[in-house]
Motif scaffolding. Sequence first.
Motif, PDB file in Angstrom:
ATOM      1  N   ASN A   1      40.929  41.900 -11.191  1.00 45.58           N
ATOM      2  CA  ASN A   1      41.568  41.116 -10.002  1.00 45.58           C
ATOM      3  C   ASN A   1      43.049  41.634  -9.866  1.00 45.58           C
ATOM      4  O   ASN A   1      43.602  41.768  -8.380  1.00 45.58           O
ATOM      5  N   LEU A   2      43.653  42.188 -10.764  1.00 45.97           N
ATOM      6  CA  LEU A   2      44.931  42.812 -10.569  1.00 45.97           C
ATOM      7  C   LEU A   2      45.007  43.941 -10.055  1.00 45.97           C
ATOM      8  O   LEU A   2      45.869  44.302  -9.083  1.00 45.97           O
ATOM      9  N   PHE A   3      43.989  44.809 -10.159  1.00 43.48           N
ATOM     10  CA  PHE A   3      43.700  46.109  -9.348  1.00 43.48           C
ATOM     11  C   PHE A   3      43.638  45.733  -7.847  1.00 43.48           C
ATOM     12  O   PHE A   3      44.146  46.324  -7.200  1.00 43.48           O
ATOM     13  N   ILE A   4      42.793  44.929  -7.744  1.00 40.92           N
ATOM     14  CA  ILE A   4      42.410  44.567  -6.372  1.00 40.92           C
ATOM     15  C   ILE A   4      43.519  44.012  -5.568  1.00 40.92           C
ATOM     16  O   ILE A   4      43.973  44.471  -4.022  1.00 40.92           O
ATOM     17  N   PHE A   5      44.476  42.982  -6.212  1.00 40.00           N
ATOM     18  CA  PHE A   5      45.448  42.480  -5.862  1.00 40.00           C
ATOM     19  C   PHE A   5      46.642  43.577  -5.228  1.00 40.00           C
ATOM     20  O   PHE A   5      47.260  43.499  -4.413  1.00 40.00           O
ATOM     21  N   GLY A   6      46.551  44.318  -6.474  1.00 42.32           N
ATOM     22  CA  GLY A   6      47.726  45.437  -6.087  1.00 42.32           C
ATOM     23  C   GLY A   6      47.349  46.254  -4.914  1.00 42.32           C
ATOM     24  O   GLY A   6      48.304  47.293  -4.375  1.00 42.32           O
TER      25      GLY A   6
ATOM     26  N   ALA B   1      42.492  36.956  -0.882  1.00 43.67           N
ATOM     27  CA  ALA B   1      41.509  36.146  -0.509  1.00 43.67           C
ATOM     28  C   ALA B   1      40.458  36.601  -1.624  1.00 43.67           C
ATOM     29  O   ALA B   1      39.553  35.733  -2.354  1.00 43.67           O
ATOM     30  N   LEU B   2      40.117  37.789  -1.693  1.00 42.72           N
ATOM     31  CA  LEU B   2      39.069  38.326  -2.410  1.00 42.72           C
ATOM     32  C   LEU B   2      39.434  38.116  -4.008  1.00 42.72           C
ATOM     33  O   LEU B   2      38.517  37.566  -4.935  1.00 42.72           O
ATOM     34  N   VAL B   3      40.614  38.108  -4.413  1.00 46.93           N
ATOM     35  CA  VAL B   3      41.157  37.715  -5.574  1.00 46.93           C
ATOM     36  C   VAL B   3      41.021  36.265  -5.994  1.00 46.93           C
ATOM     37  O   VAL B   3      40.581  35.657  -7.132  1.00 46.93           O
ATOM     38  N   LEU B   4      41.349  35.441  -5.152  1.00 43.68           N
ATOM     39  CA  LEU B   4      41.210  33.868  -5.230  1.00 43.68           C
ATOM     40  C   LEU B   4      39.816  33.633  -5.394  1.00 43.68           C
ATOM     41  O   LEU B   4      39.430  32.725  -6.474  1.00 43.68           O
ATOM     42  N   THR B   5      38.940  34.275  -4.671  1.00 44.84           N
ATOM     43  CA  THR B   5      37.407  33.882  -4.641  1.00 44.84           C
ATOM     44  C   THR B   5      36.947  34.501  -6.358  1.00 44.84           C
ATOM     45  O   THR B   5      36.174  33.723  -6.724  1.00 44.84           O
ATOM     46  N   ALA B   6      37.417  35.586  -6.697  1.00 45.24           N
ATOM     47  CA  ALA B   6      36.971  35.886  -7.737  1.00 45.24           C
ATOM     48  C   ALA B   6      37.466  35.155  -9.112  1.00 45.24           C
ATOM     49  O   ALA B   6      36.958  35.167 -10.069  1.00 45.24           O
ATOM     50  N   ILE B   7      38.532  34.694  -8.887  1.00 44.44           N
ATOM     51  CA  ILE B   7      39.068  33.849 -10.110  1.00 44.44           C
ATOM     52  C   ILE B   7      38.117  32.652 -10.166  1.00 44.44           C
ATOM     53  O   ILE B   7      37.764  32.361 -11.343  1.00 44.44           O
ATOM     54  N   VAL B   8      37.808  32.071  -9.123  1.00 48.37           N
ATOM     55  CA  VAL B   8      36.798  30.843  -9.044  1.00 48.37           C
ATOM     56  C   VAL B   8      35.419  31.161  -9.572  1.00 48.37           C
ATOM     57  O   VAL B   8      35.141  30.511 -10.365  1.00 48.37           O
ATOM     58  N   ILE B   9      34.926  32.276  -9.207  1.00 47.85           N
ATOM     59  CA  ILE B   9      33.631  32.715  -9.671  1.00 47.85           C
ATOM     60  C   ILE B   9      34.013  32.919 -10.967  1.00 47.85           C
ATOM     61  O   ILE B   9      32.900  32.625 -12.068  1.00 47.85           O
TER      62      ILE B   9
END
Length: 115
Positions: free
Chosen positions: A40-45, A75-83
């Motif tokens: 998630n941090l990598f995608i966010f970065g 948006a991808l990180v937010l979705t990944a956090i929920v999943i």
Amino acid sequence: MEWIYAAAIGVLTGSGVWLLLRPRTFQFIMGLSLLSYAVNLFIFGMGRLKVGTPPVVDAMTPPDPAAYADPLPQALVLTAIVIGFATTALFLVVLLASRGLTGTDHVDGREPEES
């Protein structure tokens, strides 16, 4: 700031891989969680680390991609956090059921021998 960010991703990845190699189920689940945080941090970065820039293009100003943050990684990180949260909850329920049936959370069903 990029070095600190990269170091945090590296520490999370290393810790997650180390926990994945442990024989206990709970440690395995925590390792998966740490790896998902690192991803998630990598995608966010990848969406450029910018502070104080809006993620949405304003219609009144000329479009300049360098002036805005990329909303897709957010948006991808937010979705990944929920999943990831739902998957971790499911893993913990399965862990508790398995521990109730076998009496241990060791991978092969036996307690490790004390050295």
